[in-house]
Design an enzyme around this catalytic site. Structure first.
Site, PDB file in Angstrom:
ATOM      1  N   LYS A 173       0.888  -1.180   0.000  1.00  0.00           N
ATOM      2  CA  LYS A 173       0.000   0.000   0.000  1.00  0.00           C
ATOM      3  C   LYS A 173       0.916   1.216   0.000  1.00  0.00           C
ATOM      4  CE  LYS A 173      -1.778   3.120   1.920  1.00  0.00           C
ATOM      5  NZ  LYS A 173      -1.627   4.538   1.485  1.00  0.00           N
ATOM      6  N   GLU A 176      -0.596   7.554  -1.102  1.00  0.00           N
ATOM      7  CA  GLU A 176      -1.476   8.069  -2.161  1.00  0.00           C
ATOM      8  C   GLU A 176      -0.921   9.369  -2.755  1.00  0.00           C
ATOM      9  OE1 GLU A 176      -1.878   7.990   0.986  1.00  0.00           O
ATOM     10  OE2 GLU A 176      -3.176   9.551   1.796  1.00  0.00           O
ATOM     11  N   SER A 226       4.677   8.369   9.671  1.00  0.00           N
ATOM     12  CA  SER A 226       4.756   9.231  10.854  1.00  0.00           C
ATOM     13  C   SER A 226       4.506   8.411  12.130  1.00  0.00           C
ATOM     14  CB  SER A 226       3.706  10.337  10.742  1.00  0.00           C
ATOM     15  OG  SER A 226       2.422   9.757  10.661  1.00  0.00           O
ATOM     16  N   CYS A 281      13.586  10.795   7.258  1.00  0.00           N
ATOM     17  CA  CYS A 281      13.579  10.476   8.686  1.00  0.00           C
ATOM     18  C   CYS A 281      14.995  10.501   9.245  1.00  0.00           C
ATOM     19  CB  CYS A 281      12.947   9.118   8.923  1.00  0.00           C
ATOM     20  SG  CYS A 281      13.901   7.792   8.195  1.00  0.00           S
ATOM     21  N   GLU A 375       8.593  17.102  14.839  1.00  0.00           N
ATOM     22  CA  GLU A 375       9.235  16.867  13.541  1.00  0.00           C
ATOM     23  C   GLU A 375       8.768  17.946  12.560  1.00  0.00           C
ATOM     24  OE1 GLU A 375       8.052  13.208  11.522  1.00  0.00           O
ATOM     25  OE2 GLU A 375      10.085  12.994  10.754  1.00  0.00           O
TER      26      GLU A 375
HETATM   27  P1  NAD Z   1       2.065   9.173   7.033  1.00  0.00           P
HETATM   28  O1  NAD Z   1       2.122   8.521   8.351  1.00  0.00           O
HETATM   29  O2  NAD Z   1       1.137  10.314   6.841  1.00  0.00           O
HETATM   30  O3  NAD Z   1       1.653   8.106   5.900  1.00  0.00           O
HETATM   31  C1  NAD Z   1       2.306   6.860   5.799  1.00  0.00           C
HETATM   32  C2  NAD Z   1       1.327   5.838   5.220  1.00  0.00           C
HETATM   33  O4  NAD Z   1       0.214   5.696   6.113  1.00  0.00           O
HETATM   34  C3  NAD Z   1       0.759   6.240   3.874  1.00  0.00           C
HETATM   35  O5  NAD Z   1       0.689   5.101   3.051  1.00  0.00           O
HETATM   36  C4  NAD Z   1      -0.630   6.777   4.226  1.00  0.00           C
HETATM   37  O6  NAD Z   1      -1.578   6.587   3.210  1.00  0.00           O
HETATM   38  C5  NAD Z   1      -1.013   5.971   5.444  1.00  0.00           C
HETATM   39  N1  NAD Z   1      -1.868   6.722   6.395  1.00  0.00           N
HETATM   40  C6  NAD Z   1      -1.921   8.056   6.586  1.00  0.00           C
HETATM   41  N2  NAD Z   1      -2.785   8.360   7.588  1.00  0.00           N
HETATM   42  C7  NAD Z   1      -3.269   7.180   8.043  1.00  0.00           C
HETATM   43  C8  NAD Z   1      -4.190   6.826   9.069  1.00  0.00           C
HETATM   44  N3  NAD Z   1      -4.771   7.754   9.825  1.00  0.00           N
HETATM   45  N4  NAD Z   1      -4.447   5.521   9.282  1.00  0.00           N
HETATM   46  C9  NAD Z   1      -3.863   4.568   8.531  1.00  0.00           C
HETATM   47  N5  NAD Z   1      -2.987   4.853   7.523  1.00  0.00           N
HETATM   48  C10 NAD Z   1      -2.693   6.139   7.283  1.00  0.00           C
HETATM   49  O7  NAD Z   1       3.575   9.559   6.647  1.00  0.00           O
HETATM   50  P2  NAD Z   1       4.077  10.421   5.389  1.00  0.00           P
HETATM   51  O8  NAD Z   1       3.697  11.835   5.606  1.00  0.00           O
HETATM   52  O9  NAD Z   1       3.702   9.753   4.134  1.00  0.00           O
HETATM   53  O10 NAD Z   1       5.666  10.233   5.559  1.00  0.00           O
HETATM   54  C11 NAD Z   1       6.457  11.066   6.353  1.00  0.00           C
HETATM   55  C12 NAD Z   1       6.724  10.459   7.695  1.00  0.00           C
HETATM   56  O11 NAD Z   1       7.343   9.182   7.539  1.00  0.00           O
HETATM   57  C13 NAD Z   1       7.684  11.280   8.550  1.00  0.00           C
HETATM   58  O12 NAD Z   1       7.203  11.316   9.859  1.00  0.00           O
HETATM   59  C14 NAD Z   1       8.990  10.504   8.468  1.00  0.00           C
HETATM   60  O13 NAD Z   1       9.859  10.712   9.549  1.00  0.00           O
HETATM   61  C15 NAD Z   1       8.486   9.112   8.407  1.00  0.00           C
HETATM   62  N6  NAD Z   1       9.467   8.182   7.860  1.00  0.00           N
HETATM   63  C16 NAD Z   1      10.067   7.335   8.727  1.00  0.00           C
HETATM   64  C17 NAD Z   1      11.032   6.458   8.270  1.00  0.00           C
HETATM   65  C18 NAD Z   1      11.705   5.507   9.233  1.00  0.00           C
HETATM   66  O14 NAD Z   1      12.349   4.573   8.778  1.00  0.00           O
HETATM   67  N7  NAD Z   1      11.601   5.692  10.532  1.00  0.00           N
HETATM   68  C19 NAD Z   1      11.383   6.458   6.922  1.00  0.00           C
HETATM   69  C20 NAD Z   1      10.729   7.336   6.051  1.00  0.00           C
HETATM   70  C21 NAD Z   1       9.765   8.198   6.538  1.00  0.00           C
END
Ligand code: NAD
Length: 484
Positions: A173, A176, A226, A281, A375
């Site tokens: 998944k 989006e 996140s 990240c 962050e």
């Molecule tokens: P996000 O959490 O908004 O989204 C990640 C995924 O979760 C997406 O596929 C999204 O569609 C889905 N999602 C979003 N809201 C959701 C919900 N309420 N319930 C279920 N699924 C949901 O993250 P983002 O904005 O796409 O990415 C940035 C974040 O990712 C930053 O916080 C960054 O630090 C983190 N990140 C962490 C790592 C790591 O290895 N620790 C690596 C890359 C990015």
């Protein structure tokens, strides 16, 4: 629209998703480049069923047969690098060089997957006379990988080659916000000879993620995104008794000591906080400046001025994200932070509608300010001034995150001491983005990760497999004993 509306990829075919279509914008110019389906739980069910059906045969291929697919996949990534990089830049906004690096890391993970037959030998031991015990690794079954926007190709590839080479099947998944890379991956895997149903893509948002966590056929869930969502996904997946490994957000502290090499430190800190427009990240979020280090801070500022939006600095993922970052900068300045560099008026000729933000450096920030705690996920560096290393370590420990931490010093003793004390999973000594290369594994601590183990490298093999222990008696010599 440059690209046709996207479909899901299920059982080796591109099929329409059941829900509404969402526009996909390019952060480079705010233009709609495609549309992505917001799929439903029925689409998840179709993909999970395909993954379940494909599992039996795929898991019966030997691992040496399975990795042949990933030798070919790695070559295709290399051959099509420039084309894929263009796609990544269009949907994510990063520079071409950053997009290429993302593909190269994907190739490296594929190389690691191809080496698995060499490192995965099981164990056997004669545990009693004539009685032998043997341990072998088995795949889990259909699993899922849920990924964020900031690395449309690399983060899916943290899991795909290793997981599938180990004999699992998958439902991906993707975010989006950047869905195009995932469909390209599906095409490459198909061309590499992966059988239908082994890899499936279901596009969408929260509804799809929840359906994955709830689906009875899915054995394990990996998530990268996140912290708020990572925690929710971890709780939901484990409440259904699945294995889960959920990587969350970060707030990485870089400690600058007075004996740090000014040129190397400045170059390194700037690359860390501006690379991928700070949307990593592993990005530097906070410099903790220890004692008399004004000369290094000045050097960081002059180095940061060489970073130019639209040239060697990419765009922020969306208008909303850019506005959130600008609000955080304004609030910090209002609260007493001193802007040594303010990137809020960045303009890129020819791309006036792009979501650009120039490098921003805020000095005299206090640890209690929002910008020091939360962050930011943009090209913003916060500087906290402290008197000694102990105070710096206290600040690093107070952060709820724990992805990376780094120290700049020419003292081996201080570096070792900090490395041992820092509360983070990945430590840099004079390195601002301490990403472990394969076969070393990637993963943070604290609220940067929920679950056990890391998501790449050797550690990930534990997550994606289960152990089978076989005890065998061949010889009459074994007699009858307590094991019989
Ligand atoms: P996000 O959490 O908004 O989204 C990640 C995924 O979760 C997406 O596929 C999204 O569609 C889905 N999602 C979003 N809201 C959701 C919900 N309420 N319930 C279920 N699924 C949901 O993250 P983002 O904005 O796409 O990415 C940035 C974040 O990712 C930053 O916080 C960054 O630090 C983190 N990140 C962490 C790592 C790591 O290895 N620790 C690596 C890359 C990015």
């Amino acid at each position: 629209m440059k690209y046709p509306p996207l479909k899901n990829y299920v059982d080796g075919k591109f099929v329409p998703g059941g829900g509404e279509m969402l526009d996909v914008f390019s952060p480079l110019n705010d233009e709609v480049i495609s549309q992505v389906p917001l799929s439903t739980s029925r689409d998840v069910d179709a993909a999970a069923s395909a993954a379940r059906k494909a599992f039996r045969e795929w898991s019966e291929w030997t691992i040496k047969e399975r990795v042949q697919v990933f030798y070919r996949y790695r070559s295709l990534l290399e051959d099509q690098k420039d084309d894929i990089a263009t796609l990544i830049s269009e949907e994510n906004g990063k520079t071409n060089e950053e997009a290429i690096a993302e593909i190269e890391k994907s190739m490296e993970v594929a190389e690691f997957a191809c080496s698995l037959p060499q490192i995965l030998g099981g164990e056997t031991l004669e545990v009693s006379r004539g009685v032998q015990c043997q341990v072998e690794r088995y795949p889990l079954g259909p699993v899922s990988s849920i990924t964020p926007f900031n690395f449309p190709v690399m983060v899916p590839n943290w899991t795909i080659p290793i997981t599938l080479a180990l004999g699992n099947t998958m439902v991906l998944k993707p975010s989006e916000q950047v869905p195009l890379g995932a469909n390209r991956i599906a095409m490459l895997l198909e061309e590499s000879g992966l059988p239908p149903g082994v890899f499936n893509v279901v596009h969408g948002d929260k509804e799809v993620v929840e359906a994955i966590c709830d689906h009875a056929a899915i054995e394990a869930v990996s998530f990268v995104g996140s912290t708020r969502v990572a925690e929710a996904v971890y709780r939901r997946a484990t409440s259904h008794l699945k294995r889960a490994l959920c990587m969350g957000g970060a707030k990485n502290h870089l400690i600058v000591m007075p004996d740090a090499d000014p040129a190397m430190t400045a170059e390194n800190v700037v690359a860390s906080f501006t690379g991928c427009a700070g949307q990593r990240c592993m990005a530097a979020a906070t410099v903790v400046a220890v004692g008399a280090v004004d000369h290094v801070v000045e050097r960081i500022c002059s180095e940061a001025q060489k970073v130019v939006p639209g040239e060697n600095l990419g765009a922020i993922i969306s208008r909303a994200a850019k506005e959130r970052i600008e609000r955080m900068i304004a609030a910090a300045i209002q609260d007493g932070a001193q802007a040594l560099l303010d990137g809020r008026r960045a303009e890129v000729k020819g791309n006036a509608n792009g979501f650009y933000l120039g490098p921003t450096i805020l000095d005299q920030v206090r640890p209690d300010m929002e910008i020091a705690r939360e962050e930011v996920f943009g090209p913003v560096l916060v500087i906290l001034r402290v008197k000694d290393l102990e105070e710096a370590i206290e600040i690093e420990h107070a952060s709820p995150f724990g992805n990376a931490a780094a120290i700049y010093t020419s003292s081996g003793g201080l570096a070792r001491y900090f490395g041992q004390r820092a509360s983070a999973g990945m430590i840099g000594i004079n390195i601002g983005v301490p990403v472990p290369r394969e076969p070393f594994s990637f993963g943070g601590w604290n609220r940067s990760r929920f679950g056990v183990g890391d998501i790449t490298g050797r550690s990930s093999v534990e997550f994606w497999t289960k152990l089978k222990k076989t005890t065998t008696k061949w010889s009459a010599e074994a007699g009858v004993n307590w094991m019989s």
